[in-house]
Design an enzyme around this catalytic site. Sequence first.
Site, PDB file in Angstrom:
ATOM      1  N   LYS A 129       0.864  -1.184   0.000  1.00 42.67           N
ATOM      2  CA  LYS A 129       0.000   0.000   0.000  1.00 42.67           C
ATOM      3  C   LYS A 129       0.897   1.230   0.000  1.00 42.67           C
ATOM      4  CE  LYS A 129      -4.376   1.270   0.118  1.00 42.67           C
ATOM      5  NZ  LYS A 129      -5.571   0.628  -0.468  1.00 42.67           N
ATOM      6  N   ASP A 169      -6.988   4.517  -4.723  1.00 40.76           N
ATOM      7  CA  ASP A 169      -7.626   4.417  -3.397  1.00 40.76           C
ATOM      8  C   ASP A 169      -8.228   5.799  -3.145  1.00 40.76           C
ATOM      9  OD1 ASP A 169      -7.850   2.566  -0.887  1.00 40.76           O
ATOM     10  OD2 ASP A 169      -7.275   4.473  -0.029  1.00 40.76           O
TER      11      ASP A 169
HETATM   12  P1  NDP Z   1     -12.901   8.143  -3.048  1.00 38.05           P
HETATM   13  O1  NDP Z   1     -11.812   9.115  -2.818  1.00 38.05           O
HETATM   14  O2  NDP Z   1     -13.418   7.949  -4.423  1.00 38.05           O
HETATM   15  O3  NDP Z   1     -14.149   8.473  -2.092  1.00 38.05           O
HETATM   16  C1  NDP Z   1     -14.018   8.502  -0.720  1.00 38.05           C
HETATM   17  C2  NDP Z   1     -15.338   8.912  -0.113  1.00 38.05           C
HETATM   18  O4  NDP Z   1     -15.256   8.781   1.305  1.00 38.05           O
HETATM   19  C3  NDP Z   1     -15.685  10.360  -0.374  1.00 38.05           C
HETATM   20  O5  NDP Z   1     -17.070  10.512  -0.394  1.00 38.05           O
HETATM   21  C4  NDP Z   1     -15.070  11.064   0.830  1.00 38.05           C
HETATM   22  O6  NDP Z   1     -15.642  12.322   1.131  1.00 38.05           O
HETATM   23  C5  NDP Z   1     -15.373  10.068   1.922  1.00 38.05           C
HETATM   24  N1  NDP Z   1     -14.367  10.200   2.987  1.00 38.05           N
HETATM   25  C6  NDP Z   1     -13.019  10.124   2.868  1.00 38.05           C
HETATM   26  N2  NDP Z   1     -12.419  10.326   4.040  1.00 38.05           N
HETATM   27  C7  NDP Z   1     -13.409  10.553   4.918  1.00 38.05           C
HETATM   28  C8  NDP Z   1     -13.425  10.826   6.306  1.00 38.05           C
HETATM   29  N3  NDP Z   1     -12.292  10.911   7.015  1.00 38.05           N
HETATM   30  N4  NDP Z   1     -14.653  10.973   6.900  1.00 38.05           N
HETATM   31  C9  NDP Z   1     -15.794  10.873   6.171  1.00 38.05           C
HETATM   32  N5  NDP Z   1     -15.824  10.608   4.857  1.00 38.05           N
HETATM   33  C10 NDP Z   1     -14.656  10.467   4.243  1.00 38.05           C
HETATM   34  O7  NDP Z   1     -12.361   6.762  -2.449  1.00 38.05           O
HETATM   35  P2  NDP Z   1     -12.862   5.283  -2.721  1.00 38.05           P
HETATM   36  O8  NDP Z   1     -14.312   5.260  -2.961  1.00 38.05           O
HETATM   37  O9  NDP Z   1     -11.941   4.701  -3.724  1.00 38.05           O
HETATM   38  O10 NDP Z   1     -12.510   4.587  -1.323  1.00 38.05           O
HETATM   39  C11 NDP Z   1     -13.451   4.498  -0.251  1.00 38.05           C
HETATM   40  C12 NDP Z   1     -13.026   3.391   0.692  1.00 38.05           C
HETATM   41  O11 NDP Z   1     -12.997   2.149  -0.025  1.00 38.05           O
HETATM   42  C13 NDP Z   1     -11.642   3.539   1.311  1.00 38.05           C
HETATM   43  O12 NDP Z   1     -11.645   2.973   2.614  1.00 38.05           O
HETATM   44  C14 NDP Z   1     -10.773   2.680   0.404  1.00 38.05           C
HETATM   45  O13 NDP Z   1      -9.595   2.245   1.042  1.00 38.05           O
HETATM   46  C15 NDP Z   1     -11.726   1.531   0.131  1.00 38.05           C
HETATM   47  N6  NDP Z   1     -11.414   0.735  -1.044  1.00 38.05           N
HETATM   48  C16 NDP Z   1     -11.328   1.308  -2.288  1.00 38.05           C
HETATM   49  C17 NDP Z   1     -11.058   0.520  -3.380  1.00 38.05           C
HETATM   50  C18 NDP Z   1     -11.068   1.072  -4.772  1.00 38.05           C
HETATM   51  O14 NDP Z   1     -10.972   0.273  -5.707  1.00 38.05           O
HETATM   52  N7  NDP Z   1     -11.200   2.359  -4.971  1.00 38.05           N
HETATM   53  C19 NDP Z   1     -10.768  -0.923  -3.240  1.00 38.05           C
HETATM   54  C20 NDP Z   1     -10.973  -1.426  -1.902  1.00 38.05           C
HETATM   55  C21 NDP Z   1     -11.251  -0.616  -0.857  1.00 38.05           C
HETATM   56  P3  NDP Z   1     -14.820  13.664   0.775  1.00 38.05           P
HETATM   57  O15 NDP Z   1     -14.983  13.857  -0.694  1.00 38.05           O
HETATM   58  O16 NDP Z   1     -15.481  14.716   1.596  1.00 38.05           O
HETATM   59  O17 NDP Z   1     -13.401  13.427   1.192  1.00 38.05           O
END
Ligand code: NDP
Length: 450
Positions: A129, A169
Amino acid sequence: MAITNEYLKGVLADVEKRNANEPEFIQAVTEVLETLQPVAEARPDLVEAGVFDRIVEPERQIIFRVPWVDDNGKVQVNRGFRVQFNSAIGPYKGGLRLHPSVYIGIIKFLGFEQIFKNSLTTLPMGGGKGGSDFDPKGKSDGEVMRFCQSFMTELSKHIGADTDVPAGDIGTGAREIGFMFGQYKRLRNEFTGVLTGKGLTYGGSLARTQATGYGLCYFTDEMLKANGKSFNGATVAISGSGNVAIYATEKATELGAKVVTVSDSNGYIYDPDGIDLDVVKQIKEVERGRIKEYVERTSHANATYTEGCKGVWTVKCDIALPCATQNEIDGESAKALAANGCYCVSEGANMPSTPDAIEVYFANNMLYGPAKAANAGGVATSGLEMSQNSERLSWTFEEVDGKLKGIMQNIFASCDSAAKEFGMEGNYMAGANIAGFLKVAEAMKAQGVC
Ligand code: NDP
């Protein structure tokens, strides 16, 4: 579940001592070691080979300076990370997180979880990671490009298609992967599958964008069916509005559910008529805006916006799919979900439930799909992207999606049977940890002390 096994207690004590300032990493290791107790008891050969002691220590950790120049001509400095955690079953593989909260403890917890997740996919991928404390929010495209180029200038020395293959991510989407890929190619003068999540015009895979959200729903669907339930007619609460949340909403809706919430780090939307996904996609994927804009943009008159993201778990639902970030459901939120009749929590985000929350799920006999298994569809499809790059071929959307579905069904079956084999039927968290661990552990033992 407390650790009673003396040997594993010692392993955890060493981890706590060595990584005292990294609570997320300690949390992730504790959860895994707790559920591996029956394995440590049944397999003294793995104890003797030092597998447990070795698997909790990264093979390599790289921390580096990322200098770049902002639009005002001012020099900015961020910190870059890559943790190459375990390569027993394949090249390191795992995403790059760009978020101001990133520090070595976050990257280590994610890298550690990735070992087991990648193993569960059955594809040959080790765990890694990376990321940076850079915040892409509010930055111009030019600033993001200059950051990505500087980040890759150092990272390129440590990765490669057969060594370590990063992906997206939080904060790293198609735009960032494009800038990083361009810089890698320029520095190394080679066009290889060194990153996944690439654009379709330069080696990306169809269905990779959808894969984590779709895969989450395929896994959850299997878990529901095995327990006499289904998405059809269910009310679903989803947090986040990024890549995972958007495609989880799309697939859950397709499977007959009504998704009533989405959120971002400022607040959440409750839409009792079902989330209008085209509006969310326009705000988040096209305009990179804030979720509160949804209320003015949708034709759904009953939609409301509430400040603060925690309240999303007070909405009445049957199924909760946390898709935002780590530790977003604490014990109190889990109790609110249970009190409202929620019977299933399945994790799109990594480690979104605190240990207290997980206790509440088990105490209330809720179905619990742990992240390592439930969100493995993203990395599984990254593995399929690597296969297509090696073959120099592109598969159709249906072909990739079909393979993804098959992988998620197999992951559920592995978690289910490992939990049964070790006397913890229905505990898919234990099943995921055990099934993911055993393959890596056998490989580590076979390769000697290294
Ligand atoms: P994105 O950056 O596309 O979206 C993240 C979302 O989560 C946004 O809506 C963001 O809001 C919100 N968010 C981020 N940090 C916080 C926080 N501290 N408190 C509240 N909301 C928060 O990321 P992903 O959708 O790719 O990832 C989301 C999760 O899924 C993560 O845990 C990631 O590790 C996991 N994941 C992702 C994969 C992938 O293929 N993308 C694969 C496996 C797991 P804001 O815009 O306000 O920051």
